[in-house]
Design a protein around this motif. Structure first.
Motif, PDB file in Angstrom:
ATOM      1  N   ASN A   1      30.412 -17.270  17.031  1.00 42.71           N
ATOM      2  CA  ASN A   1      29.859 -18.629  17.033  1.00 42.71           C
ATOM      3  C   ASN A   1      29.044 -18.918  15.778  1.00 42.71           C
ATOM      4  O   ASN A   1      28.262 -19.867  15.740  1.00 42.71           O
ATOM      5  CB  ASN A   1      28.974 -18.833  18.269  1.00 42.71           C
ATOM      6  CG  ASN A   1      27.867 -17.794  18.391  1.00 42.71           C
ATOM      7  OD1 ASN A   1      27.863 -16.799  17.669  1.00 42.71           O
ATOM      8  ND2 ASN A   1      26.937 -18.023  19.301  1.00 42.71           N
TER       9      ASN A   1
ATOM     10  N   TRP B   1      29.719 -20.226  12.870  1.00 40.56           N
ATOM     11  CA  TRP B   1      29.914 -21.538  12.236  1.00 40.56           C
ATOM     12  C   TRP B   1      29.613 -22.693  13.183  1.00 40.56           C
ATOM     13  O   TRP B   1      29.689 -23.857  12.774  1.00 40.56           O
ATOM     14  CB  TRP B   1      31.338 -21.649  11.703  1.00 40.56           C
ATOM     15  CG  TRP B   1      31.635 -20.605  10.673  1.00 40.56           C
ATOM     16  CD1 TRP B   1      32.398 -19.492  10.830  1.00 40.56           C
ATOM     17  CD2 TRP B   1      31.134 -20.553   9.326  1.00 40.56           C
ATOM     18  NE1 TRP B   1      32.416 -18.741   9.677  1.00 40.56           N
ATOM     19  CE2 TRP B   1      31.663 -19.380   8.739  1.00 40.56           C
ATOM     20  CE3 TRP B   1      30.312 -21.395   8.576  1.00 40.56           C
ATOM     21  CZ2 TRP B   1      31.377 -19.035   7.420  1.00 40.56           C
ATOM     22  CZ3 TRP B   1      30.036 -21.033   7.255  1.00 40.56           C
ATOM     23  CH2 TRP B   1      30.571 -19.866   6.685  1.00 40.56           C
ATOM     24  N   ASP B   2      29.226 -22.389  14.415  1.00 46.48           N
ATOM     25  CA  ASP B   2      28.856 -23.457  15.355  1.00 46.48           C
ATOM     26  C   ASP B   2      27.467 -24.015  15.087  1.00 46.48           C
ATOM     27  O   ASP B   2      27.081 -25.031  15.672  1.00 46.48           O
ATOM     28  CB  ASP B   2      28.896 -22.936  16.805  1.00 46.48           C
ATOM     29  CG  ASP B   2      30.307 -22.552  17.243  1.00 46.48           C
ATOM     30  OD1 ASP B   2      31.270 -22.982  16.564  1.00 46.48           O
ATOM     31  OD2 ASP B   2      30.436 -21.824  18.245  1.00 46.48           O
ATOM     32  N   PHE B   3      26.715 -23.359  14.194  1.00 47.21           N
ATOM     33  CA  PHE B   3      25.346 -23.773  13.895  1.00 47.21           C
ATOM     34  C   PHE B   3      25.219 -23.969  12.380  1.00 47.21           C
ATOM     35  O   PHE B   3      24.685 -23.106  11.673  1.00 47.21           O
ATOM     36  CB  PHE B   3      24.351 -22.722  14.388  1.00 47.21           C
ATOM     37  CG  PHE B   3      24.465 -22.424  15.861  1.00 47.21           C
ATOM     38  CD1 PHE B   3      23.772 -23.184  16.793  1.00 47.21           C
ATOM     39  CD2 PHE B   3      25.283 -21.395  16.319  1.00 47.21           C
ATOM     40  CE1 PHE B   3      23.876 -22.923  18.147  1.00 47.21           C
ATOM     41  CE2 PHE B   3      25.394 -21.119  17.671  1.00 47.21           C
ATOM     42  CZ  PHE B   3      24.696 -21.897  18.591  1.00 47.21           C
ATOM     43  N   PRO B   4      25.720 -25.094  11.867  1.00 47.49           N
ATOM     44  CA  PRO B   4      25.775 -25.298  10.411  1.00 47.49           C
ATOM     45  C   PRO B   4      24.415 -25.246   9.726  1.00 47.49           C
ATOM     46  O   PRO B   4      24.317 -24.781   8.590  1.00 47.49           O
ATOM     47  CB  PRO B   4      26.431 -26.671  10.265  1.00 47.49           C
ATOM     48  CG  PRO B   4      26.312 -27.323  11.603  1.00 47.49           C
ATOM     49  CD  PRO B   4      26.318 -26.223  12.597  1.00 47.49           C
TER      50      PRO B   4
ATOM     51  N   THR C   1      23.480 -21.572   9.090  1.00 46.08           N
ATOM     52  CA  THR C   1      24.251 -20.828   8.084  1.00 46.08           C
ATOM     53  C   THR C   1      23.630 -20.929   6.696  1.00 46.08           C
ATOM     54  O   THR C   1      23.867 -20.063   5.850  1.00 46.08           O
ATOM     55  CB  THR C   1      25.705 -21.330   8.014  1.00 46.08           C
ATOM     56  OG1 THR C   1      25.716 -22.715   7.618  1.00 46.08           O
ATOM     57  CG2 THR C   1      26.406 -21.182   9.352  1.00 46.08           C
TER      58      THR C   1
ATOM     59  N   ALA D   1      26.569 -12.574  20.311  1.00 47.51           N
ATOM     60  CA  ALA D   1      26.758 -14.013  20.090  1.00 47.51           C
ATOM     61  C   ALA D   1      25.652 -14.822  20.769  1.00 47.51           C
ATOM     62  O   ALA D   1      25.172 -15.821  20.222  1.00 47.51           O
ATOM     63  CB  ALA D   1      28.128 -14.457  20.599  1.00 47.51           C
ATOM     64  N   GLU D   2      25.231 -14.388  21.960  1.00 49.64           N
ATOM     65  CA  GLU D   2      24.175 -15.104  22.671  1.00 49.64           C
ATOM     66  C   GLU D   2      22.836 -14.933  21.974  1.00 49.64           C
ATOM     67  O   GLU D   2      22.038 -15.874  21.889  1.00 49.64           O
ATOM     68  CB  GLU D   2      24.103 -14.607  24.115  1.00 49.64           C
ATOM     69  CG  GLU D   2      25.339 -14.947  24.945  1.00 49.64           C
ATOM     70  CD  GLU D   2      25.271 -14.386  26.346  1.00 49.64           C
ATOM     71  OE1 GLU D   2      24.261 -13.692  26.659  1.00 49.64           O
ATOM     72  OE2 GLU D   2      26.208 -14.595  27.129  1.00 49.64           O
TER      73      GLU D   2
ATOM     74  N   ALA E   1      22.867 -17.154  18.901  1.00 48.46           N
ATOM     75  CA  ALA E   1      22.726 -18.556  19.285  1.00 48.46           C
ATOM     76  C   ALA E   1      21.286 -18.899  19.632  1.00 48.46           C
ATOM     77  O   ALA E   1      20.791 -19.989  19.322  1.00 48.46           O
ATOM     78  CB  ALA E   1      23.645 -18.884  20.452  1.00 48.46           C
TER      79      ALA E   1
ATOM     80  N   GLU F   1      20.129 -21.905  17.135  1.00 47.78           N
ATOM     81  CA  GLU F   1      19.998 -23.258  17.662  1.00 47.78           C
ATOM     82  C   GLU F   1      18.623 -23.864  17.369  1.00 47.78           C
ATOM     83  O   GLU F   1      18.432 -25.074  17.485  1.00 47.78           O
ATOM     84  CB  GLU F   1      20.255 -23.271  19.165  1.00 47.78           C
ATOM     85  CG  GLU F   1      19.231 -22.500  19.987  1.00 47.78           C
ATOM     86  CD  GLU F   1      19.604 -22.424  21.457  1.00 47.78           C
ATOM     87  OE1 GLU F   1      20.703 -22.892  21.783  1.00 47.78           O
ATOM     88  OE2 GLU F   1      18.800 -21.890  22.250  1.00 47.78           O
TER      89      GLU F   1
END
Length: 328
Positions: free
Chosen positions: A139, A141-144, A147, A194-195, A198, A202
């Motif tokens: 995940n 790339w789910d948090f631009p 990055t 991954a968790e 995140a 986030e």
């Protein structure tokens, strides 16, 4: 080095002394990248190229092969080095480092050490913290916003994820008993990588900054000494304990106090001096006041965005306040 010195300081074989590090596939993947050096006693990465060619001990001033070397070159030149430092670039390298601080509660550290996704793990320089080398989580790339960060920090300062940052590898394996929680009969429950990623990613927010060039000549600031004296006359009342021992958050809060003092002072002086006290002036004033009032620590000698750490924090804060004014 003469023969007597050779006898006193025999050259070691780093491959034989630290096999779990040098044979690790992930470390080998990074080995050919010219971003390796060693850190000195103050945790400052040195300019290995300069040391090779002139013998002078300078800090690494840029991340390139003009300062840094491959891992093979480093082992050949400094086989007796007490550490191997690497500048990690997550998006290029495909790896992240979870840096677990010595202040992390043992039960939390044990949970993190048990993550199955870990590719390499070791003790940190203090011998009480840990470095875990991990792949980019699925995940990532789910948090631009995350990055683009250099570091993602846990709220208590117990651990952080390094994305674009120096890592000083000790190459020292972790004793098995460190993997156990308070109840040594059972292994602690381990989080999913991954968790965990995140949970920190986030929280990342955009960090506005001002157009600031640290290489430019410092501006002449009317009544500079008087302003700095007024900004730092009263001690701050922010206690580190209130920030769970997180020095970065504590220092940023002190910068906020200094900024509020500065803003009030500049309102009074702006018209008298017929000077705008622009964002560049404010950055210099805030930085100098911070150096006066915040106790120095080794981390302040590090650079962020080509600026000293406290200057970068001052510029970031001024940018945030400017963004709030623009939105209001």
């Amino acid at each position: 080095m003469n023969q007597q010195e050779d006898d006193q300081y025999p050259v070691i074989d780093p491959d034989a002394l630290f096999p779990s590090f040098y044979t690790n596939p992930s470390v080998q993947m990074l080995a050919e990248r010219s971003r390796w050096t060693v850190s000195d006693k103050d945790k400052t990465p040195i300019n290995t190229r300069e040391l090779m060619t002139t013998g002078r001990l300078w800090g690494a001033h840029e991340i390139s092969d003009s300062c840094l070397v491959t891992l093979a070159e480093l082992k050949g030149f400094l086989p007796n080095a007490t550490n191997n430092a690497f500048y990690l670039q997550a998006q290029t390298d495909g790896l992240l480092v979870l840096d677990i601080e010595k202040t992390c509660p043992p039960e939390v550290a044990a949970e993190l050490l048990g993550m199955s996704e870990t590719l390499y793990s070791e003790l940190s320089m203090s011998g009480k913290g840990y470095h875990l080398l991990l792949p980019l989580p699925p995940n990532f790339w789910d948090f631009p916003l995350a990055t683009g960060k250099k570091v993602l920090r846990e709220e208590h300062g117990w651990y952080e994820i390094l994305l674009d940052h120096w890592v000083t590898f000790t190459r020292t394996e972790i004793p098995y008993e460190r993997y156990l929680g308070p109840d040594e009969d059972t292994l602690p429950e381990t989080p999913v990588w991954a968790e965990l990623y995140a949970s920190l990613a986030e929280l990342a927010v955009e960090s506005p900054s001002v157009d600031f060039d640290i290489s430019a000549e410092k501006p002449v600031i009317p009544r500079e000494e008087q302003i700095l004296e007024l900004m730092t006359r009263q001690p701050h009342k922010r206690q580190l304990e209130k920030f769970h021992g997180d020095y970065s958050r504590w220092e940023f809060s002190i910068l906020g106090v200094l900024y509020n003092r500065m803003a009030a002072i500049l309102v009074a002086f702006k018209d008298v001096e017929n000077h705008p006290y622009d964002e560049g002036d404010q950055a210099w004033l805030l930085y100098q006041a911070a150096e006066k009032i915040i106790p120095h620590r080794d981390k302040h000698d590090e650079y962020r965005n080509d600026m000293p750490l406290l200057m970068n924090a001052a510029v970031s804060l001024i940018g945030r306040r400017a963004a709030v004014r623009d939105d209001s």
